[in-house]
Scaffold this active site. Structure first.
Site, PDB file in Angstrom:
ATOM      1  N   LYS A  44       0.933  -1.337  -0.065  1.00 18.52           N
ATOM      2  CA  LYS A  44       0.260  -0.058  -0.007  1.00 18.52           C
ATOM      3  C   LYS A  44       0.792   1.172  -0.084  1.00 18.52           C
ATOM      4  O   LYS A  44       0.592   2.241  -0.761  1.00 18.52           O
ATOM      5  CB  LYS A  44      -1.032  -0.161   1.101  1.00 18.52           C
ATOM      6  CG  LYS A  44      -2.050  -1.075   1.120  1.00 18.52           C
ATOM      7  CD  LYS A  44      -3.247  -1.111   2.246  1.00 18.52           C
ATOM      8  CE  LYS A  44      -3.842  -2.131   2.253  1.00 18.52           C
ATOM      9  NZ  LYS A  44      -4.751  -2.122   3.355  1.00 18.52           N
ATOM     10  N   ASP A  60      -9.815   2.250   2.177  1.00 21.57           N
ATOM     11  CA  ASP A  60     -10.206   1.549   3.657  1.00 21.57           C
ATOM     12  C   ASP A  60     -11.100   2.608   4.669  1.00 21.57           C
ATOM     13  O   ASP A  60     -11.960   2.139   5.420  1.00 21.57           O
ATOM     14  CB  ASP A  60      -9.119   1.408   4.434  1.00 21.57           C
ATOM     15  CG  ASP A  60      -8.370  -0.095   3.739  1.00 21.57           C
ATOM     16  OD1 ASP A  60      -9.146  -0.863   3.365  1.00 21.57           O
ATOM     17  OD2 ASP A  60      -7.085  -0.253   3.788  1.00 21.57           O
TER      18      ASP A  60
HETATM   19  P1  NAP Z   1       0.214  -3.802  10.586  1.00 23.50           P
HETATM   20  O1  NAP Z   1       0.258  -2.417   9.883  1.00 23.50           O
HETATM   21  O2  NAP Z   1       1.157  -4.902  10.611  1.00 23.50           O
HETATM   22  O3  NAP Z   1      -0.126  -3.099  11.990  1.00 23.50           O
HETATM   23  C1  NAP Z   1      -0.412  -4.219  13.095  1.00 23.50           C
HETATM   24  C2  NAP Z   1      -0.697  -3.345  14.245  1.00 23.50           C
HETATM   25  O4  NAP Z   1      -1.152  -4.228  15.287  1.00 23.50           O
HETATM   26  C3  NAP Z   1       0.583  -2.722  14.975  1.00 23.50           C
HETATM   27  O5  NAP Z   1      -0.126  -1.576  15.716  1.00 23.50           O
HETATM   28  C4  NAP Z   1       1.187  -3.545  15.791  1.00 23.50           C
HETATM   29  O6  NAP Z   1       1.859  -2.916  17.091  1.00 23.50           O
HETATM   30  C5  NAP Z   1      -0.259  -4.158  16.425  1.00 23.50           C
HETATM   31  N1  NAP Z   1       0.299  -5.668  16.848  1.00 23.50           N
HETATM   32  C6  NAP Z   1       0.577  -6.710  16.210  1.00 23.50           C
HETATM   33  N2  NAP Z   1       0.820  -7.673  16.835  1.00 23.50           N
HETATM   34  C7  NAP Z   1       0.324  -7.326  18.213  1.00 23.50           C
HETATM   35  C8  NAP Z   1       0.461  -7.996  19.489  1.00 23.50           C
HETATM   36  N3  NAP Z   1       0.934  -9.141  19.408  1.00 23.50           N
HETATM   37  N4  NAP Z   1       0.297  -7.440  20.570  1.00 23.50           N
HETATM   38  C9  NAP Z   1      -0.372  -6.116  20.397  1.00 23.50           C
HETATM   39  N5  NAP Z   1      -0.007  -5.446  19.182  1.00 23.50           N
HETATM   40  C10 NAP Z   1       0.253  -5.996  18.089  1.00 23.50           C
HETATM   41  O7  NAP Z   1      -1.237  -4.416  10.017  1.00 23.50           O
HETATM   42  P2  NAP Z   1      -2.512  -3.684   9.406  1.00 23.50           P
HETATM   43  O8  NAP Z   1      -2.392  -3.601   7.933  1.00 23.50           O
HETATM   44  O9  NAP Z   1      -2.831  -2.510  10.033  1.00 23.50           O
HETATM   45  O10 NAP Z   1      -3.696  -4.704   9.860  1.00 23.50           O
HETATM   46  C11 NAP Z   1      -4.121  -5.014  11.018  1.00 23.50           C
HETATM   47  C12 NAP Z   1      -5.590  -6.003  11.073  1.00 23.50           C
HETATM   48  O11 NAP Z   1      -6.388  -5.391  10.368  1.00 23.50           O
HETATM   49  C13 NAP Z   1      -5.195  -7.381  10.305  1.00 23.50           C
HETATM   50  O12 NAP Z   1      -5.846  -8.400  10.757  1.00 23.50           O
HETATM   51  C14 NAP Z   1      -5.907  -7.137   8.742  1.00 23.50           C
HETATM   52  O13 NAP Z   1      -6.336  -8.289   8.286  1.00 23.50           O
HETATM   53  C15 NAP Z   1      -7.168  -6.232   9.457  1.00 23.50           C
HETATM   54  N6  NAP Z   1      -7.615  -5.284   8.384  1.00 23.50           N
HETATM   55  C16 NAP Z   1      -8.982  -5.763   7.980  1.00 23.50           C
HETATM   56  C17 NAP Z   1      -9.511  -4.663   7.021  1.00 23.50           C
HETATM   57  C18 NAP Z   1     -11.051  -4.987   6.762  1.00 23.50           C
HETATM   58  O14 NAP Z   1     -11.419  -4.595   5.701  1.00 23.50           O
HETATM   59  N7  NAP Z   1     -11.918  -5.521   7.577  1.00 23.50           N
HETATM   60  C19 NAP Z   1      -8.774  -3.793   6.149  1.00 23.50           C
HETATM   61  C20 NAP Z   1      -7.463  -3.394   6.598  1.00 23.50           C
HETATM   62  C21 NAP Z   1      -6.846  -4.476   7.539  1.00 23.50           C
HETATM   63  P3  NAP Z   1       3.194  -2.404  16.780  1.00 23.50           P
HETATM   64  O15 NAP Z   1       3.268  -1.212  16.300  1.00 23.50           O
HETATM   65  O16 NAP Z   1       3.917  -2.556  18.180  1.00 23.50           O
HETATM   66  O17 NAP Z   1       4.050  -3.540  16.262  1.00 23.50           O
END
Ligand code: NAP
Length: 298
Positions: free
Chosen positions: A84, A120
Site C-alpha cells: 500500500k 479503507d
Molecule cells: P500492521 O500495519 O502490521 O499493524 C499491526 C498493528 O497491530 C500494529 O499497531 C502492531 O503493534 C499491532 N500488533 C501486532 N501484533 C501485536 C501483538 N501481539 N500485541 C499487540 N499489538 C500487536 O497491520 P495492518 O495492515 O494495520 O492490519 C491489521 C489488521 O487489520 C489485520 O488483521 C488485517 O487483516 C485487518 N484489516 C482488515 C480490513 C478490513 O477490511 N476488515 C482492512 C485492513 C486491515 P506494533 O506497532 O507494536 O508492532
C-alpha cells in the site's frame, strides 16, 4: 479462512474473453485474498464483462508490476499487504484520502495518468453506519497503530470523533496521532496498549476499534482486551478482523452486553468503493457480502 476454503467455488470464476476488462489485487502473498470472488460475483450479477484476478507481486517488483498493468490495459488494481505504501509512491495523482492516510490500496489507470486512492477509510465509515455505530462526536479507542489504524483514525477524525490510539509500541501511536491532526477540531491522543490504560479509559469510551491482528486465524484465542478486565457494556466494539468473524474480542464485548460488529462490513465496503471508482456503477453490496461469506469461515 482456512487454506482450502476457496475450493469448489468455480461459479465465482469469470469467463475471460478478448473484450474482458481486467482489474486485480497485487499482494505478497495474495493466494487467500477474498477480493477476487467478491468482485467477480459483483461483475457477474450486473452482467459486466469484467474480471478480477489475483496478482502475486514481490515487493521489489512493484514498479514493474504497476507499469505492466498499464501496458496490459488493466483498468485498475487493489494493493494489499505489503504494497500500500509503495503504490502511494508510484502513482501520478492521489485522492485526498490516500494523501492524508499515506497509503493507497486502489489504483485507477486513466489515460491522463495513474490515480491512487485509499478505500479503507470510506469502507470503515460505511461499515460503522451499517452497524448502527455512528462515529460523530463519540470517543473512540483505536487499538493498534499500523496501516489499517491510519485509515480508521482518518475516518473517525473526519467525523469529528475524539480518538485515543493505544499501541503496543506507544511511539508509533504518538506518531500516528501527530500525523492525523489534520483538522484543528480533531482531538487525537495516544498511549500504551496495556491493562492499566484500558481500565482507566474504559469508563469514558463509546466505541472500541481493534486494528491489530490479534484474534485472527490461526491464533483465534488471542485478544487485545485483557481477559480479567470487563469490556464496557455501554460501548460498541468494531473488530477489523473477519477471519474468524466471531473473534475472542467480540465474544468478550458481547458477554458484557456491548454492541458488536466484525470486519466483514469494512472488507465489503472498501471493495464496493473501488468497484464504483472503476466501473462508475453502484456496487451490489449484498452480492459482494454473500460471496465473501461463501468463502470465509463462520
Ligand atoms: P500492521 O500495519 O502490521 O499493524 C499491526 C498493528 O497491530 C500494529 O499497531 C502492531 O503493534 C499491532 N500488533 C501486532 N501484533 C501485536 C501483538 N501481539 N500485541 C499487540 N499489538 C500487536 O497491520 P495492518 O495492515 O494495520 O492490519 C491489521 C489488521 O487489520 C489485520 O488483521 C488485517 O487483516 C485487518 N484489516 C482488515 C480490513 C478490513 O477490511 N476488515 C482492512 C485492513 C486491515 P506494533 O506497532 O507494536 O508492532
Amino acid at each position: 479462512m482456512t487454506p482450502h476454503a476457496l475450493n469448489g467455488l468455480d461459479w465465482l470464476r469469470p469467463d475471460l474473453l478478448g473484450s474482458t476488462k481486467l482489474v486485480g489485487v497485487m499482494g505478497w502473498p495474495v493466494g487467500h485474498s477474498v477480493s477476487p470472488p467478491m468482485h467477480n460475483a459483483a461483475f457477474r450479477h450486473l452482467g459486466l464483462d469484467w474480471a478480477y484476478v489475483p496478482l502475486p507481486v514481490l515487493p521489489a517488483e512493484m514498479p514493474e508490476a504497476v507499469s505492466g498493468l498499464r501496458a496490459l490495459g488493466f483498468v485498475g488494481a487493489n494493493a494489499t499487504v505489503p504494497h500500500k505504501r509503495m503504490l502511494y509512491d508510484l502513482v501520478d495523482e492521489l485522492t485526498p484520502a490516500a494523501r492524508a492516510i499515506g497509503a493507497a490500496n486502489t489504483l485507477y489507470i486513466r489515460s491522463e495518468g495513474l490515480l491512487g486512492h485509499n478505500t479503507d477509510a470510506a469502507g470503515f465509515s460505511r461499515a460503522l453506519r451499517e452497524a448502527d455505530m455512528p462515529p460523530e462526536g463519540c470517543h473512540a479507542l483505536v487499538l493498534g497503530a499500523g496501516g489499517a489504524a491510519r485509515a480508521v483514525v482518518y475516518a473517525l477524525a473526519s467525523s469529528a470523533a475524539s480518538v485515543t490510539i493505544l499501541n503496543r509500541t506507544p511511539k508509533k501511536a504518538e506518531a500516528l496521532a501527530h500525523a492525523m491532526s489534520f483538522e484543528a477540531s480533531a482531538y487525537i491522543e495516544a498511549g500504551s496498549l496495556d491493562r492499566e490504560t484500558l481500565a482507566r479509559l474504559s469508563a469514558h469510551v463509546d466505541l472500541v476499534v481493534n486494528t491489530t491482528p490479534l484474534g485472527m486465524w490461526p491464533h483465534v484465542e488471542r485478544s487485545p482486551w485483557p481477559e480479567e478486565l470487563l469490556f464496557p457494556r455501554e460501548a460498541s466494539c468494531y473488530d477489523l478482523v473477519y477471519n474468524p468473524r466471531r473473534t475472542q474480542l467480540l465474544r468478550q464485548a458481547q458477554l458484557a452486553g456491548a454492541a458488536i460488529s466484525d470486519g466483514l462490513g469494512m472488507l465489503v465496503h472498501q471493495g464496493a468503493e473501488a468497484f464504483e471508482l472503476w466501473t462508475q456503477k453502484r456496487a451490489p453490496v449484498d452480492i459482494m457480502r454473500a460471496a465473501c461469506e461463501a468463502v470465509l469461515e463462520p
